[in-house]
Structures are given as C-alpha cells and as structure tokens.
Design an enzyme around this catalytic site. Structure first.
Site, short mmCIF file in Angstrom:
data_model
loop_
_atom_site.label_atom_id
_atom_site.label_comp_id
_atom_site.label_asym_id
_atom_site.label_seq_id
_atom_site.Cartn_x
_atom_site.Cartn_y
_atom_site.Cartn_z
N HIS A 279 21.33 26.05 -12.58
CA HIS A 279 22.11 27.13 -13.18
C HIS A 279 21.42 28.49 -13.06
CE1 HIS A 279 25.11 24.48 -14.81
NE2 HIS A 279 24.20 23.75 -15.44
N ARG B 113 31.59 32.02 -9.18
CA ARG B 113 30.27 31.80 -9.78
C ARG B 113 29.24 31.55 -8.71
NH1 ARG B 113 29.95 25.47 -11.82
NH2 ARG B 113 30.67 24.55 -9.86
N LYS C 285 0.84 -1.19 0.00
CA LYS C 285 0.00 0.00 0.00
C LYS C 285 0.88 1.25 0.00
CE LYS C 285 -4.50 0.97 0.34
NZ LYS C 285 -5.49 0.36 -0.57
N GLN D 129 31.73 18.26 -7.19
CA GLN D 129 32.24 16.95 -6.82
C GLN D 129 32.99 17.00 -5.49
OE1 GLN D 129 32.20 18.22 -9.83
NE2 GLN D 129 32.01 16.66 -11.43
N THR E 86 -3.86 -5.16 0.74
CA THR E 86 -3.20 -3.86 0.90
C THR E 86 -4.01 -2.97 1.84
OG1 THR E 86 -4.27 -2.89 -1.05
CG2 THR E 86 -2.18 -4.03 -1.39
#
Length: 306
Positions: free
Chosen positions: A259, A181, A16, A231, A61
């Site tokens: 971005h 940035r 469920k 990273q 369920t």
C-alpha cells in the site's frame, strides 16, 4: 490387561541446505556463469537410523553437498531445472534404498555488462536483482519427475490505471471506492511442468513467464492497461502463461498489496498551495497490514479456440 501404544514414523527426509555454487563455462572467448543455491532432501525406504541409531544407509548431508559440486563439474549447469534433474536422478540411481529425492534451487540474477558500443561483454557481469528465479525437482522411485519453477521478490508498481470499486458495502466497511489508485505488489509465482519434452527450453520458459507478469501488469508503454482488481490481473497473468507455455500444467501466484496511501496535508493549513497539485502527489508507504491475494489456475480450465 495393559494395552501398549505403538508409534510409526509417517514421514522423514534429510539433506543439505544452503549449498552455494558458481559454475563458469567457456566457448572460445565467451564465458557464461550460473550461480545457484541448492538444497537436497532424501527419503529412504527404512527408518533404522531414526529408530535404532543405525547409520549404515545414511548418505551424509556433507556427501550430498559434495555431489552438487562434482556433478556440476561433470555435467555443467545449463539451467536450474536441468541441474536439478541431474542431481535427483543421481541420488535415485546410485542409492537403491533412496525412494524420494527432492532438489530445490534458486538462481542469482547476473547479466552481461554492455560496453560503450552496446555490445555484451565476453566475461564481465553485473548483478541485477530484479527478481529471483527458483526451481524444484521431485523424483520418486518408479515415477516421472515433477519439475516446478517460479519467481520470487518481483516488486512492481504503477501509478495509475488501477481501480477497486463496487465491493461489499456493509457496517464493517471503511474503505472507499478507488476509481484510480496506485497498484503495487510483490509477485511470487510457481508453475509445474506437465510435460518434459525436447521442445521445452527451461530458460526460455522462465523468460516468457517473467515477461508475461510484466506485460499484464504494465501494458503498452504509452497507454498502460487497466486493472479492475488484483484478482483479475492475477488471473489474466496465469492465463497468458498457460497459453504461451504449453508444457506448463498449472500456475500459482501470490500478489500481496503493497500500500501507498496519500499523505494528509490538510493538517498544515498555514502552508499555502498544498491543497493543489503543486509539484505532484505525496504518498506514505505502508507494508502492514496488507491484503493477500492468491490463486492457482490449471490447464483444464482453459478452453481451446478453434
């Protein structure tokens, strides 16, 4: 000679989804709430329901849905992980023909309202959708439970202290080096507990992991922290979580680029002053296409410091 082809069900499960529950507990005049959305999934030791239409072993369920509410009433909800363990253990212990139970949970974020004196309210709460807390419990008969937790939709942005330079430069490259940035992403994190012991507080562990993501991303309030790449920030976040929560065995993180590109105001030469700082900088949000950065860090990769 006629060769008959045989078939075999290699995997099956049913359950469920979308079971929503609000649990309210009370200690004196102080009320505490937990709101969850729960999904249950059971695997049986046979496939007679699929192959022969024999429903005699099916835990409906709807029954699974009812079980969520009944066990919440009986045992309460101390944390998503603890409640998931209660549910999974119930399905395995009550129904001998269930060989695997998986419970997935997500928690709605509520915080106490503070009054004008800054005191947390006894029974009033405000929804604070900063992120979504998730948890999962997988229990296979005869084995120890596998408990996982995670974060969804944690959107963060910083306007400086981020760079991306010295990446591969070939005939396909169009992206310039960025020495400074905007850095924005939506963090998805999933970690697995290798040890479930008395020292493990699931709420505290989640708060520590959540705070670690923000600490590595933002750094000190006055100076920030430099990020040479998504990273590297991702790895440092995973490493911090593994170091701070010894029960976590491994952690996976996904951090897609969100971005924001500088809007080209050179198209409007007849408007004076646009080439300078003026009131600030203007950016255009671009959600697609976006870079996808994912990794998993396991405890075996961390060396002890003596």
């Amino acid at each position: 000679m006629v060769v008959s082809e045989s078939f075999k069900i290699v995997e099956s499960a049913y359950g469920k989804a979308g079971v929503k529950i609000l649990h309210v507990s009370q200690q004196g005049s102080v009320h505490t709430i937990r709101e969850l959305e729960v999904e249950t999934s059971l695997t049986l030791n046979n496939h007679k329901d699929y192959e022969r239409g024999d429903n005699s072993d099916i835990i409906a369920t709807d029954t699974q849905k009812n079980t969520v509410y009944i066990l919440a009433k009986q045992y309460g909800i101390s944390s998503p992980e603890e409640f998931g363990l209660i549910l999974a253990n119930h399905f395995i212990s009550k129904y001998p023909w269930v060989v695997k139970a998986k419970v997935t949970l997500s928690a709605h974020p509520w915080q106490r309202v503070s009054d004008t004196a800054g005191r947390p309210h006894n029974h009033a709460f405000v929804s604070t959708p900063l992120s979504v807390r998730v948890a999962s419990v997988l229990l296979i008969r005869g084995q120890m439970p596998v408990v996982s937790a995670g974060i969804r939709n944690l959107r963060v942005l910083k306007t400086t202290q981020s760079a991306f330079v010295n990446f591969v430069s070939d005939e396909y490259r169009s992206l310039p080096d960025f020495k400074d940035r905007l850095f924005s992403t939506i963090v998805t994190a999933d970690w697995t507990y290798g040890k479930i012991n008395q020292e493990l507080d699931f709420d505290s562990a989640f708060s520590t992991a959540h705070a670690s993501v923000l600490e590595v991303f933002a750094g000190p309030a006055d100076k920030g922290i430099f990020s040479p790449s998504v990273q590297n920030s991702q790895f440092l976040t995973q490493k911090m979580i593994l170091e701070k929560i010894p029960q976590v065995e491994q952690i996976s993180i996904s951090m897609p680029n969100v971005h924001y590109f500088g809007f080209d105001l050179s198209k409007f030469p007849r408007i004076p002053g646009l080439e300078g700082k003026c009131s600030g900088d203007v950016y255009l949000p671009v959600d697609k296409p976006s870079g996808q950065i994912t990794s998993t860090l396991a405890r075996g990769m961390i060396t002890s410091k003596l």
